[in-house]
Design an enzyme around this catalytic site. Structure first.
Site, short mmCIF file in Angstrom:
data_model
loop_
_atom_site.label_atom_id
_atom_site.label_comp_id
_atom_site.label_asym_id
_atom_site.label_seq_id
_atom_site.Cartn_x
_atom_site.Cartn_y
_atom_site.Cartn_z
N LYS A 23 0.94 -1.24 -0.02
CA LYS A 23 0.03 -0.11 0.13
C LYS A 23 0.83 1.13 -0.02
CE LYS A 23 -3.86 2.25 2.47
NZ LYS A 23 -4.64 2.79 1.40
N ASN A 49 -14.72 3.73 -0.79
CA ASN A 49 -13.78 3.92 0.25
C ASN A 49 -13.38 5.57 0.26
OD1 ASN A 49 -10.48 4.47 -0.22
ND2 ASN A 49 -11.60 3.14 -1.72
N PHE A 54 -0.52 8.52 -8.82
CA PHE A 54 -0.72 9.83 -9.51
C PHE A 54 -2.22 9.73 -9.33
CE2 PHE A 54 3.21 10.87 -12.25
CZ PHE A 54 4.14 10.46 -11.56
N CYS A 97 -4.53 9.21 -6.32
CA CYS A 97 -5.14 9.04 -5.36
C CYS A 97 -6.48 9.90 -5.18
CB CYS A 97 -4.41 9.24 -3.59
SG CYS A 97 -5.54 8.90 -2.32
N LYS A 99 0.57 4.97 -11.89
CA LYS A 99 -0.85 4.51 -11.48
C LYS A 99 -1.71 5.99 -11.83
CE LYS A 99 -3.95 2.20 -8.56
NZ LYS A 99 -4.09 1.45 -7.26
N ASN A 111 -7.55 3.25 -11.37
CA ASN A 111 -7.92 3.26 -10.02
C ASN A 111 -9.23 3.44 -9.67
OD1 ASN A 111 -7.33 3.75 -7.09
ND2 ASN A 111 -5.66 5.02 -7.64
N CYS A 131 -42.83 -14.74 -20.10
CA CYS A 131 -42.77 -13.83 -19.06
C CYS A 131 -43.17 -12.27 -19.82
CB CYS A 131 -41.34 -13.52 -18.50
SG CYS A 131 -40.08 -12.82 -19.41
N CYS A 147 -39.50 -3.70 -25.35
CA CYS A 147 -39.54 -3.05 -26.60
C CYS A 147 -40.66 -2.26 -27.01
CB CYS A 147 -39.78 -4.40 -27.77
SG CYS A 147 -39.71 -3.71 -29.32
N CYS A 170 -34.09 -6.62 -26.33
CA CYS A 170 -34.65 -7.61 -25.90
C CYS A 170 -33.86 -8.91 -25.60
CB CYS A 170 -35.75 -8.02 -26.98
SG CYS A 170 -34.99 -8.42 -28.66
N CYS A 226 -34.39 -10.45 -21.70
CA CYS A 226 -34.80 -11.71 -21.53
C CYS A 226 -34.08 -12.71 -20.31
CB CYS A 226 -34.60 -12.74 -22.85
SG CYS A 226 -35.21 -14.52 -22.82
C1 LIG Z 1 -9.94 0.40 0.81
C2 LIG Z 1 -8.97 0.89 -0.43
C3 LIG Z 1 -7.80 1.52 -0.28
C4 LIG Z 1 -6.84 1.58 -1.15
N1 LIG Z 1 -5.55 2.26 -1.18
C5 LIG Z 1 -4.91 2.32 -2.16
C6 LIG Z 1 -3.62 3.06 -2.01
O1 LIG Z 1 -3.09 3.15 -0.91
N2 LIG Z 1 -2.93 3.40 -3.22
C7 LIG Z 1 -3.46 2.86 -4.54
O2 LIG Z 1 -2.46 3.12 -5.36
N3 LIG Z 1 -4.58 2.47 -4.33
C8 LIG Z 1 -5.33 2.24 -3.50
N4 LIG Z 1 -6.56 1.54 -3.69
C9 LIG Z 1 -7.02 1.25 -4.93
C10 LIG Z 1 -6.57 -0.04 -5.27
O3 LIG Z 1 -5.42 -0.47 -5.53
C11 LIG Z 1 -7.40 -0.53 -6.59
O4 LIG Z 1 -6.57 -0.07 -7.73
C12 LIG Z 1 -8.86 -0.41 -6.85
O5 LIG Z 1 -9.40 -0.89 -5.59
C13 LIG Z 1 -9.67 -0.99 -7.72
O6 LIG Z 1 -9.33 -2.10 -8.12
P1 LIG Z 1 -10.64 -3.41 -7.49
O7 LIG Z 1 -11.91 -3.01 -8.24
O8 LIG Z 1 -9.92 -4.59 -7.92
O9 LIG Z 1 -10.68 -3.07 -5.96
C14 LIG Z 1 -7.22 1.63 -2.71
C15 LIG Z 1 -8.49 0.67 -2.83
C16 LIG Z 1 -9.35 0.33 -1.43
C17 LIG Z 1 -10.68 -0.11 -1.57
#
Ligand SMILES: Cc1cc2nc3c(=O)[nH]c(=O)nc-3n(C[C@H](O)[C@H](O)[C@H](O)COP(=O)(O)O)c2cc1C
Ligand SMILES: Cc1cc2nc3c(=O)[nH]c(=O)nc-3n(C[C@H](O)[C@H](O)[C@H](O)COP(=O)(O)OP(=O)(O)OC[C@H]3O[C@@H](n4cnc5c(N)ncnc54)[C@H](O)[C@@H]3O)c2cc1C
Lengths: 419, 407
Positions: free
Chosen positions: B53, B84, B143, B145, B184, B211, B353, B360, B389, B393
């Site tokens: 992380k 989150n 890059f 968050c 990223k 991300n 059903c 449609c 459709c 279905c």
């Molecule tokens: C609780 C949580 C914390 C995360 N923390 C980070 C992080 O610290 N750095 C990061 O690059 N991505 C972070 N992510 C993103 C994940 O690395 C990932 O790219 C994202 O959850 C999408 O993938 P998923 O659909 O498989 O969860 C975090 C995701 C979650 C759910």
């Protein structure tokens, strides 16, 4: 019934994927149930079959006839929310998918140069033989009746077909040498000599008798003989139009259902206690009732009537007393002046079984006459192990497989210690 | 007693970024990789690698607010999307260095990567140097968050600025003497290709796409407080999980079609077949986060088993046979074939059903007619072949789209 792929996926989506799941714990061979169900959900059905088959040598047989209501499904957490997952049906869906697409090939099991024998090719024997073969043994299996034991010879074809049995035993058979022969005392001594360890999985096979007059009349059948004949001859079997079954277990229900399937008009089950005390799986009882089997509870056979052939059975009413027997069930006592006669073209006696194999006299036995084993499934003879119905009386296929498997590991440990 | 393996295991290993991956399944930077014991367990259970992380230089303030999770509960699927408001790790580089060392020592064959985030050039570079020294296999730079940022522009993610992306990536790449670097990025940009080109120009080795997506997870309609609820307040979340998969697929494919750069896929993968899809649009490996947070590391068993089964079924010799397989089929709208397509209902499969009829009637072209039998019939004249459709279905294979012969 075999689920369609869509049904299987829908059902798998209901699984809660519990951790340390109760279903897995409740399964005697501990199939990782949430894992294989999640694989069905992801579309990895072959992977799911592999999970099941890694734990269970008779995966298809049990997928069809395992009484899930007393094992996995009875503890399913989903039932606390609505209804339990249909675990057995998902299991069967996966293993049948694999069987129909050609068995996934197994890896090589490197040989360890030791020979082991398995006497009896029922679920316990096959479970043991396959496990021994995985452990590297050169395994020799002995049985006069082919591969499969009760599932092959006695479980009615409408519940378990030859192909379904084949989808397990055809694969297993590649992993040991099979000798289609019965083992008597002399042969047993020889086999014991020639193998480093031996497993006894001879099951029961000998029907108990009622011990009343008329039992030797034509048309009176011990239940195993009745079921075996019905299975062998299929729709050509003819037992007449009125069949009376004596006994209150699953085997009697199978006999009753078989009689119905063969076209008997009146099928009556005579049991000396009440419905409450029957040692049966609910689903089987329901099925028998649906087929129109009549139940004569609280009735005790007194005499089988007829000259050369059976023509009826005289029974006496019973009532349940305060006393309980060793199984915890109330003891029935006869009610005076309550005799009645049921007309019958055939009477099937299904009141339990004993061990048939003659060489069991070599072993120390339990009070009920079963082979005594320790917690490692070793008998009173060193190096000889046993499991399945022969050690505890009528159980289930999955328990027999589990014991065979565990015994194989005990045999392996035993031989390790000796080298 | 654990069961003896009776089936051979298929080799899923291959090279990517100059590294040997045991399989394409690695853990994304997230809570699951923020703790040594957890990553250890993941490796023991069969994960091929982990991106620890996102960490930062000692003294960086990480001001978390709880609770941080929320969900997009769609039609009974509670974690269809997960939200989150987490930030980067509270563990600084000293702690992560230690974890990298331990993990590489105990699991030399696993890929141990680390994610970093900083503000100043010297901090970015210091992080890279220290991780290289600790023995990391590659470095991922966050890059993107979606909460908080340490960039120049408050409220904006680094990867939303093309010049900032290129510049920062250059700093990082400059410092990385030994290991590959992946940037990223975020899908929240007007043109993802421009961002990818900037990364490529910087000299960085790879891209992580993408991300979480910024989202407002929902609102309590009685109190009007959105989720997650922190004493009457809330904020936007980063949404992850199955709900964002189609967006990730688009992001990855768009990059793969336009820029020659290795891609690590992340965002919405839960199963082996999702991983196949990610790889088919150009991902080299696939990262998992939400699926693990939901079900645990144990999902690796089905990921590997399902992938092996799939390769066998497709008669693929290697994982790499999946790479980019979908891309040649992707074209622009004007390059699509123009054909006459009509819906066709397979009567024997119909369960009456009439869901297709109403869809449609009210959302298509009023081209499905009712019949006394309840089995609807498609009007050849009115049907334009839109395909609605088929998806309405409930029965698989009941409605299909048929191409009409040219006349
Ligand atoms: C609780 C949580 C914390 C995360 N923390 C980070 C992080 O610290 N750095 C990061 O690059 N991505 C972070 N992510 C993103 C994940 O690395 C990932 O790219 C994202 O959850 C999408 O993938 P998923 O659909 O498989 O969860 C975090 C995701 C979650 C759910
Ligand atoms: C009619 C019936 C229906 C049943 N239905 C179910 C069901 O639906 N589900 C379920 O789980 N369980 C069911 N059971 C119980 C289950 O079949 C048994 O618990 C299980 O078969 C026991 O396995 P086993 O290997 O111990 O013995 P068996 O299956 O009895 O096999 C023993 C084998 O040993 C062989 N053998 C015996 N003596 C010798 C000898 N001297 N030499 C060589 N071989 C010998 C026999 O030929 C036989 O093949 C049923 C039982 C019966 C009788």
């Amino acid at each position: 019934m075999l689920l369609t792929p869509q049904q299987a996926v829908t059902e798998s989506q209901r699984c809660l994927y519990c951790f340390d799941a109760p279903c897995t714990q409740a399964c005697p061979v501990h199939i990782d149930i949430p894992k294989f169900i999640s694989m069905i959900k992801s579309g990895n059905v072959i992977g799911a079959a592999k999970v099941v088959k890694s734990s269970h040598a008779l995966a298809n047989v049990c997928g069809k006839v395992c009484p899930e209501e007393i094992f996995c499904q009875s503890v399913c957490n989903r039932a606390k929310q609505d209804t339990p997952i249909h675990i057995r049906e998902l299991h069967f869906f996966a293993t049948q998918h694999e069987a129909k697409n050609g068995f996934a090939s197994l890896r090589e099991f490197p040989k360890n140069g030791k020979k082991a024998a398995v006497i009896g090719a029922g679920p316990s024997g096959l479970g043991c033989a396959f496990e021994l073969s995985k452990l590297g043994y050169d395994v020799h299996v002995y049985d006069a009746k082919g591969l499969g034991g009760v599932p092959k010879n006695s479980i009615p074809a409408f519940r378990l077909s030859e192909e379904e049995l084949g989808s397990d035993v055809d694969l297993l058979a590649r992993h040991f040498h099979f000798h289609e022969t019965s083992v008597d005392s002399e042969a047993f001594a020889r086999i014991r000599q020639q193998h480093e360890a031996t497993f006894i999985g001879v099951g029961l096979g000998l029907d108990k008798r009622l011990g009343i007059t008329g039992e030797d009349l034509k048309g009176v059948y011990p239940v195993l003989e009745f079921l075996e004949r019905a299975k062998e001859n299929g729709s050509r079997s003819n037992f007449g139009s009125r069949v009376v079954i004596v006994g209150g277990g699953n085997v009697s229900l199978d006999a009753a259902a078989t009689a119905k399937h063969l076209g008997a008009k009146e099928v009556t089950l005579v049991y000396r206690r009440s419905e409450m005390e029957m040692k049966v799986w609910k689903s089987e009882l329901l099925e028998a009732k649906k087929l129109g089997v009549q139940m004569q509870f609280l009735a005790q056979p007194m005499q089988i009537l007829g000259e050369e052939r059976v023509r009826g059975i005289r029974c006496r009413r019973t009532r349940l007393s305060e006393k309980v027997d060793s199984t915890g069930r109330p003891v029935p006592v006869e009610v005076p002046n309550s005799d009645f006669v049921l007309d019958a073209d055939a009477v099937v006696v299904a009141i339990g079984q004993q061990i048939h194999a003659e060489f069991v006299h070599f072993f120390e036995r339990t009070k009920q006459g079963f082979i005594k084993v320790d917690e490692a499934f070793q008998t009173s003879l060193p190096g000889i192990f046993a499991g399945g119905d022969a050690i505890a009386g009528e159980g289930t296929i999955v328990q027999a497989v589990a014991q065979g498997k565990q015994a194989a590991h005990s045999m392996h440990e035993y031989l390790k210690d000796r080298n | 007693m654990t069961d003896i393996d009776i089936y051979p295991t298929r080799d899923l290993s291959y090279d990517f970024l100059g590294l040997r991956f045991e399989s394409p399944f690695i853990l994304a930077a997230a809570p699951s990789t923020d703790n040594l014991e957890m990553v250890r367990r993941a490796f023991q259970m069969g994960w091929a690698g982990a991106i620890l992380k996102t960490t930062s230089i000692e003294g960086t303030r990480v001001d978390l607010a709880y609770p941080m999770m929320s969900t997009f509960n769609h039609d009974g699927k509670k974690l269809f999307g997960m939200g989150n408001i987490d930030l980067i790790s509270e563990h600084h580089i000293d702690n992560v260095e230690y974890n990298v060392r331990m993990l590489k020592k105990e699991f030399p064959e696993k890929i141990v990567a680390a994610s970093i985030m900083a503000g100043r050039k010297e901090d970015w570079q210091r992080l890279v140097e220290r991780l290289e020294a600790a023995g990391v296999d590659f470095i991922e730079c966050s890059f993107s968050c979606p909460q908080g940022n340490i960039g120049e522009d408050p409220g904006k993610m680094l990867a939303q600025s093309i010049p900032a992306t290129e510049l920062t990536a250059r700093w990082v790449k400059e410092a990385a003497k030994r290991v590959p670097v992946s940037i990223k990025i975020t899908p929240h940009v007007t043109d993802i290709v421009e961002v990818a080109k900037a990364v490529k120009r910087s000299g960085a080795d790879a891209l992580t796409a993408s991300n979480s997506l910024q989202a407002l997870m929902g609102i309590d309609i009685r109190t009007f407080v959105p989720y997650p609820q922190l004493n009457g307040r809330s904020t936007y979340s980063g949404m992850t999980g199955p709900a964002i998969k189609p967006i990730t697929l688009k992001t990855i494919s768009e990059i793969a079609r336009n820029v020659d750069i290795p891609i690590l896929g992340t965002g919405g993968a839960s199963t082996w077949s999702d991983a196949v899809e990610f790889m088919a649009v150009g991902a080299g490996v696939v990262q998992f986060c939400t699926a693990v947070m939901h079900h645990g590391f144990r999902i690796i068993d089905d990921l590997k088993s399902g992938m092996s089964q799939y390769l066998d079924e497709m008669q693929f010799g290697s994982m790499k046979d999946i790479w980019r397989k979908a891309l040649p089929h992707l074209v622009t709208h004007d390059e699509l074939p123009r054909r006459t397509v009509r819906s066709h209902i397979n009567d024997p499969l119909c369960i009456e059903c009439e869901a297709c009829y109403v869809a449609c009637r009210d959302g298509g072209h009023m081209a499905i007619d009712r019949r006394p039998t309840r089995i609807p019939v498609v009007s050849e004249d009115r049907c334009v072949g839109c395909g609605l459709c088929e998806y309405v279905c409930p029965v698989e294979g009941c409605i299909e789209m048929r191409v009409q012969p040219m006349n």
